[in-house]
Design a protein around this motif. Structure first.
Motif, mmCIF file in Angstrom:
data_model
loop_
_atom_site.group_PDB
_atom_site.id
_atom_site.type_symbol
_atom_site.label_atom_id
_atom_site.label_comp_id
_atom_site.label_asym_id
_atom_site.label_seq_id
_atom_site.Cartn_x
_atom_site.Cartn_y
_atom_site.Cartn_z
ATOM 1 N N GLY A 77 0.797 -1.227 0.000
ATOM 2 C CA GLY A 77 0.000 0.000 0.000
ATOM 3 C C GLY A 77 0.827 1.274 0.000
ATOM 4 N N TRP A 78 1.739 1.418 0.957
ATOM 5 C CA TRP A 78 2.475 2.689 1.065
ATOM 6 C C TRP A 78 3.449 2.880 -0.092
ATOM 7 C CZ3 TRP A 78 7.826 2.713 1.643
ATOM 8 C CH2 TRP A 78 8.435 1.545 2.108
ATOM 9 N N LYS A 79 3.956 1.760 -0.610
ATOM 10 C CA LYS A 79 4.908 1.865 -1.724
ATOM 11 C C LYS A 79 4.181 2.371 -2.972
ATOM 12 C CE LYS A 79 7.833 -1.801 0.099
ATOM 13 N NZ LYS A 79 8.262 -3.196 0.025
ATOM 14 N N LEU A 80 3.013 1.773 -3.210
ATOM 15 C CA LEU A 80 2.233 2.182 -4.375
ATOM 16 C C LEU A 80 1.805 3.645 -4.231
ATOM 17 C CD1 LEU A 80 1.309 0.898 -6.964
ATOM 18 C CD2 LEU A 80 -0.690 0.001 -5.793
ATOM 19 N N ALA A 81 1.476 4.035 -2.994
ATOM 20 C CA ALA A 81 1.051 5.423 -2.762
ATOM 21 C C ALA A 81 2.187 6.391 -3.097
ATOM 22 C CB ALA A 81 0.605 5.599 -1.312
ATOM 23 N N LEU A 82 3.416 6.046 -2.726
ATOM 24 C CA LEU A 82 4.545 6.935 -3.033
ATOM 25 C C LEU A 82 4.729 7.072 -4.542
ATOM 26 C CD1 LEU A 82 7.458 6.067 -0.561
ATOM 27 C CD2 LEU A 82 6.132 8.162 -0.691
ATOM 28 N N VAL A 83 4.566 5.952 -5.242
ATOM 29 C CA VAL A 83 4.758 5.985 -6.698
ATOM 30 C C VAL A 83 3.591 6.733 -7.358
ATOM 31 C CG1 VAL A 83 4.993 4.558 -8.775
ATOM 32 C CG2 VAL A 83 6.170 3.906 -6.669
ATOM 33 N N CYS A 84 2.368 6.461 -6.903
ATOM 34 C CA CYS A 84 1.200 7.159 -7.478
ATOM 35 C C CYS A 84 1.309 8.662 -7.254
ATOM 36 C CB CYS A 84 -0.100 6.665 -6.846
ATOM 37 S SG CYS A 84 -0.523 4.999 -7.322
ATOM 38 N N GLY A 85 1.853 9.054 -6.098
ATOM 39 C CA GLY A 85 1.977 10.481 -5.789
ATOM 40 C C GLY A 85 3.154 11.129 -6.509
ATOM 41 N N GLY A 86 3.907 10.351 -7.263
ATOM 42 C CA GLY A 86 5.052 10.896 -7.994
ATOM 43 C C GLY A 86 6.255 11.147 -7.088
ATOM 44 N N ASP A 87 6.227 10.599 -5.849
ATOM 45 C CA ASP A 87 7.325 10.853 -4.914
ATOM 46 C C ASP A 87 8.439 9.819 -4.996
ATOM 47 O OD1 ASP A 87 6.052 13.106 -3.851
ATOM 48 O OD2 ASP A 87 4.764 11.824 -2.636
ATOM 49 N N ALA A 88 8.143 8.666 -5.582
ATOM 50 C CA ALA A 88 9.182 7.634 -5.719
ATOM 51 C C ALA A 88 9.066 7.039 -7.113
ATOM 52 C CB ALA A 88 8.987 6.541 -4.672
ATOM 53 N N SER A 89 10.177 6.485 -7.581
ATOM 54 C CA SER A 89 10.116 5.902 -8.923
ATOM 55 C C SER A 89 9.565 4.485 -8.826
ATOM 56 C CB SER A 89 11.495 5.919 -9.571
ATOM 57 O OG SER A 89 12.256 4.856 -9.063
ATOM 58 N N ASP A 90 9.168 4.009 -9.968
ATOM 59 C CA ASP A 90 8.567 2.687 -10.121
ATOM 60 C C ASP A 90 9.438 1.561 -9.534
ATOM 61 O OD1 ASP A 90 8.850 0.388 -12.109
ATOM 62 O OD2 ASP A 90 6.853 1.138 -12.563
ATOM 63 N N ALA A 91 10.765 1.794 -9.447
ATOM 64 C CA ALA A 91 11.671 0.747 -8.947
ATOM 65 C C ALA A 91 11.326 0.346 -7.515
ATOM 66 C CB ALA A 91 13.117 1.235 -9.019
ATOM 67 N N LEU A 92 10.736 1.270 -6.748
ATOM 68 C CA LEU A 92 10.362 0.946 -5.362
ATOM 69 C C LEU A 92 9.401 -0.246 -5.332
ATOM 70 C CD1 LEU A 92 10.272 1.598 -2.308
ATOM 71 C CD2 LEU A 92 8.437 3.219 -2.791
ATOM 72 N N LEU A 93 8.578 -0.362 -6.369
ATOM 73 C CA LEU A 93 7.550 -1.404 -6.366
ATOM 74 C C LEU A 93 8.135 -2.810 -6.506
ATOM 75 C CD1 LEU A 93 4.880 0.489 -8.481
ATOM 76 C CD2 LEU A 93 4.950 0.169 -6.004
ATOM 77 N N ASP A 94 9.367 -2.898 -7.024
ATOM 78 C CA ASP A 94 10.006 -4.221 -7.097
ATOM 79 C C ASP A 94 10.311 -4.769 -5.706
ATOM 80 O OD1 ASP A 94 9.950 -4.389 -9.831
ATOM 81 O OD2 ASP A 94 11.891 -3.399 -10.078
ATOM 82 N N THR A 95 10.402 -3.865 -4.725
ATOM 83 C CA THR A 95 10.728 -4.346 -3.374
ATOM 84 C C THR A 95 9.540 -5.046 -2.721
ATOM 85 O OG1 THR A 95 10.111 -2.298 -2.235
ATOM 86 C CG2 THR A 95 12.383 -2.451 -3.046
ATOM 87 N N TYR A 96 8.345 -4.904 -3.310
ATOM 88 C CA TYR A 96 7.180 -5.626 -2.767
ATOM 89 C C TYR A 96 7.436 -7.130 -2.880
ATOM 90 C CZ TYR A 96 2.607 -7.896 -3.016
ATOM 91 O OH TYR A 96 1.564 -8.768 -2.844
ATOM 92 N N GLU A 97 7.764 -7.593 -4.070
ATOM 93 C CA GLU A 97 8.051 -9.028 -4.243
ATOM 94 C C GLU A 97 9.313 -9.421 -3.474
ATOM 95 O OE1 GLU A 97 7.971 -10.787 -8.237
ATOM 96 O OE2 GLU A 97 9.920 -11.678 -7.785
ATOM 97 N N GLU A 98 10.313 -8.545 -3.523
ATOM 98 C CA GLU A 98 11.583 -8.844 -2.847
ATOM 99 C C GLU A 98 11.343 -9.111 -1.359
ATOM 100 O OE1 GLU A 98 14.342 -5.544 -2.966
ATOM 101 O OE2 GLU A 98 15.676 -6.555 -1.555
ATOM 102 N N GLU A 99 10.420 -8.357 -0.751
ATOM 103 C CA GLU A 99 10.205 -8.512 0.692
ATOM 104 C C GLU A 99 9.159 -9.574 1.024
ATOM 105 O OE1 GLU A 99 9.511 -4.497 2.209
ATOM 106 O OE2 GLU A 99 11.678 -4.270 2.429
ATOM 107 N N ARG A 100 8.108 -9.658 0.227
ATOM 108 C CA ARG A 100 7.000 -10.536 0.623
ATOM 109 C C ARG A 100 7.159 -11.984 0.159
ATOM 110 N NH1 ARG A 100 5.030 -9.621 4.881
ATOM 111 N NH2 ARG A 100 3.367 -11.061 4.342
ATOM 112 N N LYS A 101 7.849 -12.195 -0.972
ATOM 113 C CA LYS A 101 7.943 -13.571 -1.478
ATOM 114 C C LYS A 101 8.709 -14.491 -0.513
ATOM 115 C CE LYS A 101 9.545 -15.856 -5.381
ATOM 116 N NZ LYS A 101 10.228 -15.798 -6.661
ATOM 117 N N PRO A 102 9.854 -14.046 0.041
ATOM 118 C CA PRO A 102 10.560 -14.941 0.968
ATOM 119 C C PRO A 102 9.725 -15.288 2.198
ATOM 120 C CG PRO A 102 11.946 -13.061 0.371
ATOM 121 C CD PRO A 102 10.581 -12.786 -0.188
#
Ligand SMILES: Cc1cc2nc3c(=O)[nH]c(=O)nc-3n(C[C@H](O)[C@H](O)[C@H](O)COP(=O)(O)OP(=O)(O)OC[C@H]3O[C@@H](n4cnc5c(N)ncnc54)[C@H](O)[C@@H]3O)c2cc1C
Length: 580
Positions: A320-345
């Motif tokens: 949620g918060w990662k997508l919000a940062l990207v939607c708000g234009g505050d972070a680049s799309d690369a942040l969203l790759d950390t969702y899988e990086e953190e949740r898959k393990p």
């Protein structure tokens, strides 16, 4: 005839189970426009997931639903395993170290949890749009286009929804996953369990789970809210597949009489029954371009330990918060790759552990059964082993320590004396021996007060904010208080990130002036400084989901800025600073 309308939204969430609801709440809390569609025409009324784990309760506190969740439900603190009337071992949540703010598992039927989440979504201006089924979608570099079918005034309508992002929280039979060409990879096990909610006339303690290790299969009985209502799990794996019974009230009662000490128990009613065949499966990817999978659409496993819903809620809480940062234009799309990086393990670990415990607890193998009934109880009598098992079971051990979003800056006493590789190893050792929350671990709570004397706690302060929190500990004594307040005032450029700053001091005997951008918290007995190993000035950056993102001892402004841009993908400062 089919009518068609078009519409737009920032994020389209498909499926209104606990995962979809949490995603919608988190996006709305962070100010993102989203829609939540559900193919059914009303919420599901069956109980399904019962156990809400301490880790999820912590997320619920932040989401603003904890009080309502704790108003109904049952607090379960213990579990006892029996062989007939002999107690084999006893698990006690008091053995969890360090203690959790919620030293219990909260049992609430999933339909009630969903109702509470639905109310919270309404409070935030959102709603579940029932009777809207995703039937297809396509994605391009800049958007996703989804086709949604629904009925209005008896007429079938199609809506073409254009969104920037699409979340597939549409459960185990996910249409989103199928459209992406991803599969739930893994195994369908031999294990079969009869599951039921039933009214029984026995007098079992209603704060604990009771388990019988019987030759013919394990029986687990869990308390539920409601008079004399119990959740039953009865293993039928040892029965040849063709002869396995359906979960009818007569069968359940017979098996309970045969396998537990309650030879005369009578089941009066069983409002919900099911035959559950366990799958241990997950996807290889959580993201494909602008589309994400979360919850049961990404991973399914046996119900041992009660973790499936909890995993999905925490997937959503992470995304949620990662997508919000990207939607708000505050972070680049690369942040969203950390969702899988953190949740898959985390999902992989849950699958491994529930798979392993499933093959021991629910088994037809005579040798495994003997070990289960003799050696396992002996091992579980050790409170040290219990503590480890309970921490894993309650998800308190879940961390993001290996994530690229977990970083530290530590001034090494050996800087300049050793070559950089050796020095880095020394710093790794220092980090591993760190007692306080490490980067990637969840923050700890503790009481403190404002300068004006008002009592508060770190969790209250952190949960007051939806964005990031910067904690600047001034260390023991007063020497560094002014410099920490000044540092906090100087740290103003966070590349558009919403960030609240606190200076935590252990002594306010000297005058300390608060500034409009910095709050001062007084840690009178030094408990927070100890918990955070902050006897010298130390900086912690706390993520919106309460995990430590970055830690620096001493506070190092350039490293913080580098962390924000290089790891969080916020702002455009890409200077090279050595982060671990
Ligand atoms: C017997 C049993 C006991 C359990 N006990 C526990 C427990 O104690 N603790 C625990 O954590 N977990 C438990 N679980 C697991 C838990 O129920 C699931 O993990 C949880 O429901 C997953 O939530 P979800 O939101 O990801 O998916 P779901 O709850 O499956 O929700 C998916 C939603 O998407 C909708 N949908 C599907 N396709 C579409 C479409 N094309 N368009 C629109 N909508 C769509 C569906 O109608 C559904 O409402 C248990 C499960 C069972 C069966």
């Amino acid at each position: 005839m089919t009518d068609s309308v078009t519409s737009e939204t920032e994020v389209l969430i498909v499926g209104s189970g606990p995962t979809g609801l949490t995603t919608a709440i988190e996006l709305r809390r962070h100010g993102v426009d989203c829609r939540l569609i559900e193919k059914e025409d009303s919420s599901v009324e069956t109980s399904r997931a019962l156990a809400i784990q301490p880790r999820t309760l912590q997320a619920f506190e932040d989401m603003g639903v904890l009080d309502e969740v704790l108003e109904e439900g049952v607090r379960v603190t213990d579990a006892t395993a029996y062989d007939d009337d002999e107690s084999l071992f006893h698990l006690d949540m008091d053995n969890v170290r360090p203690p959790s703010p919620y030293p219990f598992i909260w049992f609430l039927p999933q339909n009630h949890t969903e109702q509470i989440l639905g109310h919270r979504l309404n409070e935030l201006g959102g709603e579940i749009e029932f009777d809207r089924e995703l039937v297809g979608f396509g994605q391009w570099d800049d958007r996703v286009a989804a086709t949604v079918r629904h009925r209005e005034d008896g007429k079938e309508q199609t809506e073409e929804i254009t969104a920037n992002w699409l979340i597939g929280s549409d459960g185990a039979h996910s249409h989103v996953r199928e459209t992406l060409g991803l599969e739930l990879e893994g195994v369908t096990t031999e294990q079969e369990v009869l599951v039921a909610d039933a009214k029984a006339d026995w007098k079992l303690p209603n704060t604990e789970a009771s388990i019988w290790f019987h030759e013919e299969g394990v029986v687990a009985v869990l308390p539920m809210p409601g008079e004399d209502l119990w959740r039953l799990f009865i293993d039928v794996t040892p029965i040849p597949q063709a002869e396995r019974p359906d979960a009818t009230i007569d069968v359940l009662q017979r098996l309970l009489r045969e396998r537990t000490i309650h030879r005369n128990v009578t089941l009066q009613d069983a409002p919900w029954t099911s035959n559950f065949v366990a799958n241990q499966r997950m996807v290889s990817r959580y993201r494909s371009g602008r589309v994400f999978l979360a919850g049961d659409s990404a991973h399914i496993h046996n119900p041992l330990g009660g973790l499936g819903m909890n995993l999905g809620i925490q997937d959503a809480y992470n995304l949620g918060w990662k997508l919000a940062l990207v939607c708000g234009g505050d972070a680049s799309d690369a942040l969203l790759d950390t969702y899988e990086e953190e949740r898959k393990p985390i999902a992989k670990t849950v699958l491994d552990k529930t798979g392993a415990s499933g093959s021991v607890l629910v088994t037809a193998n005579p040798l495994v059964k003997t070990i289960r009934n003799t050696a396992l109880p002996r091992v579980l009598r050790s409170s040290r082993i219990q503590a480890r098992i309970l921490r894993a079971m309650t998800q308190l051990d879940d961390t993001y320590r290996g994530s690229s979003l977990a970083a530290v800056h530590v001034d090494s006493p050996l800087a300049g004396l050793l070559n950089s590789t050796v020095e880095r190893e020394v710093r790794d050792l220092l980090e591993d021996s760190w007692r306080a929350p490490k980067a990637g671990e969840r923050v700890l709570d503790g009481s403190c007060r404002y300068l004006n004397g008002t009592e508060t706690s770190l969790y209250d302060e952190i949960h007051e904010q939806t964005g990031f929190v910067l904690l600047l500990f001034a260390g023991d004594g007063t020497a560094e208080v002014d410099s920490m307040v000044h540092l906090a005032e100087e740290l103003t450029d966070f590349g558009g990130l919403e960030l609240h700053q606190y200076v935590v001091i252990s002594d306010d005997e000297r005058d300390v002036s608060e500034s409009p951008v910095v709050s001062v918290l007084v840690d009178e007995d030094g408990q927070l400084h100890s918990q955070y190993d902050a006897h010298v000035p130390t900086l912690y950056l706390v993520r919106p989901d309460d995990y430590v993102g970055f830690r620096s001892q001493p506070p190092h402004a350039a490293s913080l800025t580098a962390y924000l841009s290089n790891r969080l993908h916020v702002g455009d400062d890409d200077r090279e600073v050595d982060l671990r």
